[in-house]
Enzyme design. Structure first.
Site, mmCIF file in Angstrom:
data_model
loop_
_atom_site.group_PDB
_atom_site.id
_atom_site.type_symbol
_atom_site.label_atom_id
_atom_site.label_comp_id
_atom_site.label_asym_id
_atom_site.label_seq_id
_atom_site.Cartn_x
_atom_site.Cartn_y
_atom_site.Cartn_z
ATOM 1 C CB SER A 150 127.586 102.075 47.135
ATOM 2 O OG SER A 150 127.636 103.420 46.701
ATOM 3 C CE1 TYR A 163 122.298 101.912 44.945
ATOM 4 C CE2 TYR A 163 123.931 103.348 45.958
ATOM 5 C CZ TYR A 163 123.610 102.324 45.090
ATOM 6 O OH TYR A 163 124.607 101.697 44.364
HETATM 7 P P1 NAP Z 1 122.779 96.845 36.638
HETATM 8 O O1 NAP Z 1 123.615 96.973 35.408
HETATM 9 O O2 NAP Z 1 121.430 97.460 36.674
HETATM 10 O O3 NAP Z 1 122.690 95.295 37.010
HETATM 11 C C1 NAP Z 1 121.920 94.843 38.075
HETATM 12 C C2 NAP Z 1 121.290 93.528 37.692
HETATM 13 O O4 NAP Z 1 120.523 93.075 38.819
HETATM 14 C C3 NAP Z 1 120.310 93.652 36.522
HETATM 15 O O5 NAP Z 1 120.460 92.589 35.612
HETATM 16 C C4 NAP Z 1 118.962 93.616 37.223
HETATM 17 O O6 NAP Z 1 117.904 93.176 36.386
HETATM 18 C C5 NAP Z 1 119.263 92.643 38.335
HETATM 19 N N1 NAP Z 1 118.248 92.670 39.379
HETATM 20 C C6 NAP Z 1 117.432 93.697 39.761
HETATM 21 N N2 NAP Z 1 116.585 93.303 40.714
HETATM 22 C C7 NAP Z 1 116.863 91.995 40.959
HETATM 23 C C8 NAP Z 1 116.299 91.018 41.825
HETATM 24 N N3 NAP Z 1 115.261 91.316 42.632
HETATM 25 N N4 NAP Z 1 116.828 89.779 41.829
HETATM 26 C C9 NAP Z 1 117.852 89.455 40.998
HETATM 27 N N5 NAP Z 1 118.397 90.328 40.142
HETATM 28 C C10 NAP Z 1 117.914 91.577 40.119
HETATM 29 O O7 NAP Z 1 123.533 97.486 37.917
HETATM 30 P P2 NAP Z 1 125.086 97.593 38.286
HETATM 31 O O8 NAP Z 1 125.457 99.009 38.108
HETATM 32 O O9 NAP Z 1 125.882 96.532 37.672
HETATM 33 O O10 NAP Z 1 124.968 97.375 39.855
HETATM 34 C C11 NAP Z 1 125.336 96.166 40.498
HETATM 35 C C12 NAP Z 1 125.559 96.463 41.959
HETATM 36 O O11 NAP Z 1 126.587 97.437 42.097
HETATM 37 C C13 NAP Z 1 124.345 97.033 42.693
HETATM 38 O O12 NAP Z 1 124.267 96.475 43.978
HETATM 39 C C14 NAP Z 1 124.655 98.514 42.770
HETATM 40 O O13 NAP Z 1 124.002 99.143 43.830
HETATM 41 C C15 NAP Z 1 126.152 98.481 42.950
HETATM 42 N N6 NAP Z 1 126.835 99.724 42.596
HETATM 43 C C16 NAP Z 1 126.767 100.209 41.335
HETATM 44 C C17 NAP Z 1 127.418 101.407 41.035
HETATM 45 C C18 NAP Z 1 127.370 102.023 39.658
HETATM 46 O O14 NAP Z 1 127.811 103.180 39.508
HETATM 47 N N7 NAP Z 1 126.904 101.319 38.627
HETATM 48 C C19 NAP Z 1 128.154 102.081 42.027
HETATM 49 C C20 NAP Z 1 128.204 101.524 43.311
HETATM 50 C C21 NAP Z 1 127.548 100.330 43.581
HETATM 51 P P3 NAP Z 1 117.002 94.299 35.607
HETATM 52 O O15 NAP Z 1 117.965 95.074 34.743
HETATM 53 O O16 NAP Z 1 116.023 93.495 34.855
HETATM 54 O O17 NAP Z 1 116.415 95.168 36.690
#
Ligand code: NAP
Length: 264
Positions: A150, A163
């Site tokens: 991130s 985080y």
């Molecule tokens: P997201 O839309 O919430 O997708 C994350 C997915 O991971 C969801 O389907 C979630 O399931 C699943 N998950 C949660 N716990 C899990 C586990 N224990 N085992 C397997 N799968 C699991 O989030 P995203 O925004 O795409 O984020 C993806 C990555 O990018 C993360 O590492 C996040 O920290 C990083 N990131 C995101 C942003 C942002 O602004 N969105 C910025 C920087 C970094 P549930 O929905 O059922 O919980």
């Protein structure tokens, strides 16, 4: 160089990619992109309904995709997801360690079990998946691992103690893995997204007591040189680059995908 040579550089034809947290947001966008590039993609997630639906959607679009339930906190789940991938597709070339959760609390508010949860999903999950996938990569002569960090891998942030800890940890764990596995032609890099329009960003907004509306979204990009919020596709394009042969001498590195936000 001919046009077809450039297409070959981008192609993942014959490659097999595992994507954790692949049922939603960045993981889903990346699964679709890697499938478009010709990879067989295996979506791992705890959301079985969505994961199955999205894998089917990729197949309907002509891609090769499979869903496998996997809670990345569980060594047993990770091991069996890797085994299932190998049984189904016969090799593993790309691992996108992307599953994560965001708990927006400072150290006073955060409960010890929330700390464990956050670090187990992001950091331990990345270690476990790597542990079980790497032996297959070694057998097939190499691979590419991309860990999701991130902007807060590089900087601190407000109300995000766990985080920031896990994302900072991802960055240096990536370097350690790159050093250990380089001799097997396995590259390990971190991708550092800024604010991306996904369910996680909405959840963060709600945890902080806000409404996920135009005003909130604008606040996410007002200090970014490129004046818009990020999309899963922005990150997927960067993962495609790190997964394929165009980045074959890049390892132990990080790629910031944030509309220039970290520049200021
Ligand atoms: P997201 O839309 O919430 O997708 C994350 C997915 O991971 C969801 O389907 C979630 O399931 C699943 N998950 C949660 N716990 C899990 C586990 N224990 N085992 C397997 N799968 C699991 O989030 P995203 O925004 O795409 O984020 C993806 C990555 O990018 C993360 O590492 C996040 O920290 C990083 N990131 C995101 C942003 C942002 O602004 N969105 C910025 C920087 C970094 P549930 O929905 O059922 O919980």
């Amino acid at each position: 160089m001919k046009h077809t040579d450039i297409q070959d550089l981008l192609s993942l034809s014959g490659k097999v990619a595992i994507i954790t947290g692949g049922a939603s947001g960045i993981g889903l966008g990346t699964a679709k992109k890697l499938a478009l590039a010709g990879a067989s993609v295996v979506i791992l997630d705890i959301n079985d309904a969505l994961g199955n639906l999205e894998a089917e959607a990729i197949r309907q679009d002509g891609g090769k995709a499979h869903f496998c339930h996997c809670d990345v906190r569980s060594a047993e789940n990770c091991r069996s997801a890797v085994d299932e991938t190998f049984e189904m597709f016969g090799r593993i070339d790309i691992l996108f360690n992307n599953a994560g959760i965001a708990i927006r609390k400072n150290a006073l508010e955060l409960e010890p079990d929330e700390w464990d949860l956050a670090l187990d999903v992001s950091l331990k999950g990345q270690y476990l998946m790597t542990k079980y996938a790497v032996p297959h990569m070694i057998k097939s002569g190499g691979g590419s691992i991309i860990n999701t960090g991130s902007g807060w891998s590089l900087r601190g942030g407000e109300n995000a103690v766990a985080y920031c800890a896990m994302k900072g940890g991802t960055l240096n764990m990536t370097r350690a893995m790159a050093i250990d596995f380089g001799k097997y032609n396995i590259r390990v890099n971190t991708i550092c997204p800024g604010d991306i329009d996904t369910p996680m960003l909405r959840s963060e907004c709600e945890q902080l007591g806000g409404d996920y509306d135009e005003e909130y979204i604008k606040s996410c990009y007002k200090s970014r040189p490129i004046q818009r919020i990020g999309t899963p596709d922005d990150v997927a394009n960067a993962v495609l680059f790190l997964a394929g042969s165009m980045s074959e001498w890049i390892s132990g590195s990080y790629l910031v995908v944030d509309g220039g936000g970290i520049a200021g």
